[in-house]
Design a protein around this motif. Sequence first.
Motif, PDB file in Angstrom:
ATOM      1  N   PHE A 177      78.186  92.111-115.454  1.00 25.96           N
ATOM      2  CA  PHE A 177      78.573  90.222-115.400  1.00 25.96           C
ATOM      3  C   PHE A 177      79.170  90.330-116.608  1.00 25.96           C
ATOM      4  CE2 PHE A 177      73.994  90.953-114.496  1.00 25.96           C
ATOM      5  CZ  PHE A 177      73.645  90.441-113.239  1.00 25.96           C
ATOM      6  N   VAL A 178      80.018  89.468-116.491  1.00 25.83           N
ATOM      7  CA  VAL A 178      81.030  88.919-117.610  1.00 25.83           C
ATOM      8  C   VAL A 178      80.274  87.552-118.342  1.00 25.83           C
ATOM      9  CG1 VAL A 178      82.670  87.471-117.765  1.00 25.83           C
ATOM     10  CG2 VAL A 178      82.908  90.053-116.473  1.00 25.83           C
ATOM     11  N   MET A 179      79.707  87.846-119.962  1.00 24.72           N
ATOM     12  CA  MET A 179      79.279  86.455-120.149  1.00 24.72           C
ATOM     13  C   MET A 179      79.782  85.666-121.178  1.00 24.72           C
ATOM     14  SD  MET A 179      75.368  87.075-122.141  1.00 24.72           S
ATOM     15  CE  MET A 179      74.160  86.872-120.461  1.00 24.72           C
ATOM     16  N   VAL A 180      79.941  84.352-120.565  1.00 24.28           N
ATOM     17  CA  VAL A 180      80.824  83.414-121.566  1.00 24.28           C
ATOM     18  C   VAL A 180      79.876  82.977-122.335  1.00 24.28           C
ATOM     19  CG1 VAL A 180      83.111  83.545-120.156  1.00 24.28           C
ATOM     20  CG2 VAL A 180      81.162  81.609-120.118  1.00 24.28           C
ATOM     21  N   GLY A 181      80.408  82.358-123.542  1.00 24.13           N
ATOM     22  CA  GLY A 181      79.476  81.941-125.029  1.00 24.13           C
ATOM     23  C   GLY A 181      80.450  80.153-125.311  1.00 24.13           C
ATOM     24  N   ASN A 182      79.534  79.508-125.595  1.00 26.60           N
ATOM     25  CA  ASN A 182      80.115  78.032-126.438  1.00 26.60           C
ATOM     26  C   ASN A 182      80.933  77.413-125.251  1.00 26.60           C
ATOM     27  OD1 ASN A 182      81.008  76.306-127.798  1.00 26.60           O
ATOM     28  ND2 ASN A 182      80.873  78.006-130.040  1.00 26.60           N
ATOM     29  N   THR A 183      79.826  77.169-124.495  1.00 24.26           N
ATOM     30  CA  THR A 183      81.033  76.570-122.647  1.00 24.26           C
ATOM     31  C   THR A 183      81.057  74.983-122.428  1.00 24.26           C
ATOM     32  OG1 THR A 183      78.873  76.291-121.660  1.00 24.26           O
ATOM     33  CG2 THR A 183      79.620  78.385-121.560  1.00 24.26           C
ATOM     34  N   PHE A 184      81.704  74.695-122.077  1.00 24.62           N
ATOM     35  CA  PHE A 184      82.415  72.998-121.644  1.00 24.62           C
ATOM     36  C   PHE A 184      82.624  73.046-119.863  1.00 24.62           C
ATOM     37  CE2 PHE A 184      85.032  69.944-119.986  1.00 24.62           C
ATOM     38  CZ  PHE A 184      84.679  68.839-120.671  1.00 24.62           C
ATOM     39  N   ASP A 185      82.141  72.204-119.657  1.00 24.76           N
ATOM     40  CA  ASP A 185      82.300  72.079-118.045  1.00 24.76           C
ATOM     41  C   ASP A 185      82.312  70.768-117.002  1.00 24.76           C
ATOM     42  OD1 ASP A 185      79.221  71.697-116.635  1.00 24.76           O
ATOM     43  OD2 ASP A 185      79.005  73.672-117.256  1.00 24.76           O
ATOM     44  N   GLY A 186      82.236  70.108-116.414  1.00 24.45           N
ATOM     45  CA  GLY A 186      82.112  68.754-115.812  1.00 24.45           C
ATOM     46  C   GLY A 186      81.167  68.270-115.799  1.00 24.45           C
ATOM     47  N   SER A 236      88.535  80.836-111.267  1.00 23.39           N
ATOM     48  CA  SER A 236      87.543  80.249-110.235  1.00 23.39           C
ATOM     49  C   SER A 236      87.603  78.838-110.723  1.00 23.39           C
ATOM     50  CB  SER A 236      86.343  81.175-110.661  1.00 23.39           C
ATOM     51  OG  SER A 236      85.524  80.264-109.617  1.00 23.39           O
ATOM     52  N   ALA A 237      87.541  77.721-110.220  1.00 27.25           N
ATOM     53  CA  ALA A 237      87.726  76.727-110.075  1.00 27.25           C
ATOM     54  C   ALA A 237      85.759  76.038-110.651  1.00 27.25           C
ATOM     55  CB  ALA A 237      88.321  75.527-108.898  1.00 27.25           C
ATOM     56  N   SER A 238      84.933  77.083-110.262  1.00 31.72           N
ATOM     57  CA  SER A 238      83.985  76.698-110.530  1.00 31.72           C
ATOM     58  C   SER A 238      83.180  77.281-111.483  1.00 31.72           C
ATOM     59  CB  SER A 238      83.052  77.407-109.589  1.00 31.72           C
ATOM     60  OG  SER A 238      83.220  78.511-109.275  1.00 31.72           O
ATOM     61  N   ALA A 239      83.395  78.283-112.537  1.00 31.65           N
ATOM     62  CA  ALA A 239      83.852  78.665-114.263  1.00 31.65           C
ATOM     63  C   ALA A 239      84.034  77.526-114.929  1.00 31.65           C
ATOM     64  CB  ALA A 239      84.582  79.710-113.969  1.00 31.65           C
ATOM     65  N   PRO A 240      83.102  78.016-115.965  1.00 35.36           N
ATOM     66  CA  PRO A 240      82.952  76.823-116.769  1.00 35.36           C
ATOM     67  C   PRO A 240      83.741  77.214-118.382  1.00 35.36           C
ATOM     68  CG  PRO A 240      81.671  78.602-118.020  1.00 35.36           C
ATOM     69  CD  PRO A 240      82.199  78.313-116.148  1.00 35.36           C
ATOM     70  N   GLN A 249      90.032  75.690-122.477  1.00 38.87           N
ATOM     71  CA  GLN A 249      91.176  76.328-120.799  1.00 38.87           C
ATOM     72  C   GLN A 249      91.090  76.830-120.264  1.00 38.87           C
ATOM     73  OE1 GLN A 249      94.488  76.290-122.190  1.00 38.87           O
ATOM     74  NE2 GLN A 249      93.690  75.192-124.194  1.00 38.87           N
ATOM     75  N   ASN A 250      90.466  76.687-119.327  1.00 39.83           N
ATOM     76  CA  ASN A 250      89.987  77.125-118.265  1.00 39.83           C
ATOM     77  C   ASN A 250      89.894  78.904-118.182  1.00 39.83           C
ATOM     78  OD1 ASN A 250      89.844  74.669-116.501  1.00 39.83           O
ATOM     79  ND2 ASN A 250      92.117  75.450-115.338  1.00 39.83           N
ATOM     80  N   ILE A 251      89.076  79.565-117.526  1.00 36.67           N
ATOM     81  CA  ILE A 251      89.383  81.426-117.856  1.00 36.67           C
ATOM     82  C   ILE A 251      90.567  81.358-117.096  1.00 36.67           C
ATOM     83  CG2 ILE A 251      87.312  83.023-117.660  1.00 36.67           C
ATOM     84  CD1 ILE A 251      84.368  81.683-117.830  1.00 36.67           C
ATOM     85  N   GLN A 252      91.210  82.694-117.672  1.00 35.82           N
ATOM     86  CA  GLN A 252      91.833  83.322-117.371  1.00 35.82           C
ATOM     87  C   GLN A 252      91.673  84.446-117.021  1.00 35.82           C
ATOM     88  OE1 GLN A 252      95.119  81.100-116.985  1.00 35.82           O
ATOM     89  NE2 GLN A 252      93.643  79.965-117.681  1.00 35.82           N
ATOM     90  N   SER A 253      92.482  84.750-116.051  1.00 36.88           N
ATOM     91  CA  SER A 253      92.132  86.214-115.452  1.00 36.88           C
ATOM     92  C   SER A 253      93.659  87.284-115.026  1.00 36.88           C
ATOM     93  CB  SER A 253      91.460  86.255-114.366  1.00 36.88           C
ATOM     94  OG  SER A 253      91.732  87.480-113.172  1.00 36.88           O
ATOM     95  N   PHE A 254      93.922  88.332-115.015  1.00 40.89           N
ATOM     96  CA  PHE A 254      94.684  89.006-115.079  1.00 40.89           C
ATOM     97  C   PHE A 254      94.171  90.237-114.641  1.00 40.89           C
ATOM     98  CE2 PHE A 254      97.745  91.673-115.599  1.00 40.89           C
ATOM     99  CZ  PHE A 254      99.526  91.252-115.777  1.00 40.89           C
ATOM    100  N   PRO A 257      77.917  80.055-108.727  1.00 40.41           N
ATOM    101  CA  PRO A 257      77.607  79.283-108.745  1.00 40.41           C
ATOM    102  C   PRO A 257      76.716  78.210-108.908  1.00 40.41           C
ATOM    103  CG  PRO A 257      76.553  82.047-108.375  1.00 40.41           C
ATOM    104  CD  PRO A 257      77.464  82.034-109.700  1.00 40.41           C
ATOM    105  N   VAL A 258      76.918  77.409-107.965  1.00 38.14           N
ATOM    106  CA  VAL A 258      76.073  75.938-108.912  1.00 38.14           C
ATOM    107  C   VAL A 258      74.801  76.006-109.442  1.00 38.14           C
ATOM    108  CG1 VAL A 258      75.332  73.601-108.076  1.00 38.14           C
ATOM    109  CG2 VAL A 258      77.237  74.308-107.574  1.00 38.14           C
TER     110      VAL A 258
END
Length: 504
Positions: free
Chosen positions: A151-160, A136-140, A119-124, A181-182
């Motif tokens: 910072f917001v940190m994520v783990g066990n990721t997937f991106d294009g 964000s479109a650039s977020a994994p 799932q894309n990262i969700q924000s409310f 950022p890239v």
Amino acid sequence: MLLPIADFAPDLPPNNSSGASANIVNLFPRTKESWGPVGTLSTFSSNALDSQCLGAQIAIDSGANNYLFAGTADKLYELAPGNTGFTNVSKGGGYSLPSGERWSFTQYGQRVIAVAESQNIQSFVLNSSSAFADLSASAPQARYVTTIKDFVMVGNTFDGTNGAQPQRVQWCAIDDPTTWPVSGSTTEAQLLAGSQIIPGDQGWIQGIVGNLGNADGAVFFERGIFRVVFQGSPTVFGFYPAEGVRGTPCPKSIVQLGALAYYIGEDGFYAFDGAVSQPIGVDRVDKTFWSNVNTAYLANVVGAVDPINRLVMWLYPSNSAPGGIPDSLIAFNWALNKWGFAQVNAEYIIRAITQGYSLDSLDSTGYTLDTLPFSLDSRVWTGGQVLMGAFTPSHQLAYFTGSPANATADTVELEPFGSAGKRGFLKTTRPMIDGGSPTVQIGMRNRLMDDPTFSAASSINDNGECPVRADARYLRARIQTTGAFTHLQGIEIPDGAIDMTGSR
């Protein structure tokens, strides 16, 4: 003579110098000398989620208003202040979590962030959003998320670009969770964003926590833990092994309490301070837990903290739980260093914070004075009160504020005349409890290799005693009680109630 309730330590043999019991049900340690009741679940929400709760999070806005967010396989829900019903706040089209996956949440400022596999990262944004949206479109994509410093940190990721990276963490620009950022770009370095693959044989990332006593965070793997240390530019964060081969096979078992993170390791229960782990279940509950939990449903093991009662709790499915929906709750009192156990049918537990209602605003709940599920003076209606909550098997939010569950406890085992080689004949007992309707049975055996035989249950009489007839070398009491009480200590054997009899 007082026979106290034995400590809950089912890993130990029945006759032991520590005075431990394998039979304590629906009781939690209350003081160093007594046990307290476990409340049954009382339904609060006026509606239900559409399926099993797969994650939940309390969020507090700048005005100190409390929100509860919860997720299922296809939706995200909000329980807003002044309401008792959940609202579907999913993004358009909803979600589709693969089987066995769960939601993970964090709060950054006024923003609630939710992640789940594929799932894309969700924000409310509290007091602004009406539904979740892609962060964000650039977020994994990621399985786990937390907030560490700015910072917001994520783990066990997937991106294009990188594909699935189960050992990778990534963090946003400093103080801006919407900017990712890239990787390797100048912008990433300037904004202190970044990522790191943590290679090794420690398996997949299973969770992330922030702000521990001896580290800025920790990354939990299946077979290891890495400390997270903020270092500033250019590396930003450093990741250092802390635990060798120990990690957790139960991602939702990780529970943060201040400077500590409690978790279930592959061999038992631990508390991690950011540097080392301390075992808290060895010789007490570790082996029993791992023999009783249904290992096919470890994803359903959920931990939570009850700060009012100083308890860390883990809800889990036993081997007899239908469909792997949890039916057991084990709790550790960190102040007393004691364990308790309860039988609870629920699919998720959470430390909840009540939202607050006035007599006028109670109208908005949909209840009337006749249909209120709680009394008017209940803590449920008082804003900012911490209560332990759970999602029932029917997917409704409930609190542990119902009537006390029927409780059972065994005392330590007594060998009253062992030095003389004689048996003891017991005639009466006095249950040390300040309420309820207790009964007492006496467990009897003459050899340690024998299972105890229990006398018939004896109810309390007008003298406060439960008369019994028991003749054996080894004696223990089993107390069962219904109704409300505050302290259960054990049984007292009045003077003259036990005589020496028999021989070896």
